[in-house]
Design an enzyme around this catalytic site. Sequence first.
Site, PDB file in Angstrom:
ATOM      1  N   GLY A  26      87.893  48.451  64.502  1.00  0.00           N
ATOM      2  CA  GLY A  26      86.479  48.381  64.190  1.00  0.00           C
ATOM      3  C   GLY A  26      85.894  49.783  64.236  1.00  0.00           C
ATOM      4  O   GLY A  26      86.522  50.728  64.723  1.00  0.00           O
TER       5      GLY A  26
ATOM      6  N   GLU B 230      92.610  49.581  73.167  1.00  0.00           N
ATOM      7  CA  GLU B 230      91.229  49.759  73.607  1.00  0.00           C
ATOM      8  C   GLU B 230      91.071  50.390  74.983  1.00  0.00           C
ATOM      9  O   GLU B 230      90.050  51.046  75.247  1.00  0.00           O
ATOM     10  CB  GLU B 230      90.500  48.403  73.581  1.00  0.00           C
TER      11      GLU B 230
ATOM     12  N   ASP C 285      89.485  43.132  72.713  1.00  0.00           N
ATOM     13  CA  ASP C 285      88.547  42.072  72.351  1.00  0.00           C
ATOM     14  C   ASP C 285      88.990  41.357  71.078  1.00  0.00           C
ATOM     15  O   ASP C 285      90.184  41.176  70.884  1.00  0.00           O
ATOM     16  CB  ASP C 285      87.129  42.654  72.231  1.00  0.00           C
TER      17      ASP C 285
END
Length: 348
Positions: A65, A136, A144
Amino acid sequence: MTEEVRIEVDGKAGRIRLDRPRALHALNEGMCGTMLAALEDWREDAAVEIVLIDHAEGRGFCAGGDVRRAAESGKGDGVEARAFFATEYRLNHRLFTYAKPVVAFMDGVVMGGGVGISQPARFRIATENTLFAMPETAIGLFPDVGGGWYLSRLRGRVGQYLALTGARIGGAECHALGLATHYIPADRLETAKTQLGEAPQEAGAILDALSDVPPSAAILEHREAIDRLFASDRLEDILATLEADGGVWATEQLSVLRNRSPLSMKVALKLLLEGATMPTFEDEMRQEYAVAAHIVQRPDFAEGVRAVLIDKDNAPRWDPATPEGVTDHMIDRIFAPLDAEGEWSPQG
């Protein structure tokens, strides 16, 4: 709508093609919204019988993302970061619950947000180019996009190992772990897409016929060590076990973890512990959104993005700097549910 996703109908297949090559097709809010709208349009469209997700140009599949923008916006009140996560998680949930079969072509980098749009698919295609990771904890975030659900359901302690270290695994390893349903050489993918568009009701048989036996999966050589060394749900225990082992592989993993955010690693362990018994995927996404809403305002997120993605010095200054500095109270606050007005829901 955005031009960074191509939405097409080819035969009986709805095509979602990520097209942001300079960013390795990393997702932003506009891309997620466009994909959501396409899935909604096709939901009742009898002419679309199957959905194919891939990348259009350059290397792929999806590098994650747009966390740099989320980190920069999170330095304030975090409103923009939360809006991105809310839309992205709705896309993850929509794919997870979609009635029509979805095929994700994991041909290339599959990290973070790329995991979130591929793991819900009924058919997940790995190739010799697949490079899968949930990195992450290196940027002060946590695994996530459903990571608490998917990783906690892998056999043994592989999920915890992947969540903490961000280890990169290939297509054969994805297939061996169940993260991919098929292993198909990249030069057969266009054939697969054409045949799926022509006969979507035969998707399983088409993909089976085009599949190869994958090469040996390197991660399986370390399965016993992973299950033993990452057995605890307490970070301090894992670090102590790795240090006491003293072997080459254990020492390498210890070195990796010493450079990860202590806060993020503790969040990841709790996320997988609770994710293993989460009643529904909607419940999982609601919790992950609450965690994300809290963690984007912690200093580690902005610092991790600075160290890895902006300055690229790979020398993050974590706060707290040690696992012992991350208190149970701190973790409880990050996992605290949001109020009714602020909590995530599958509908926008």
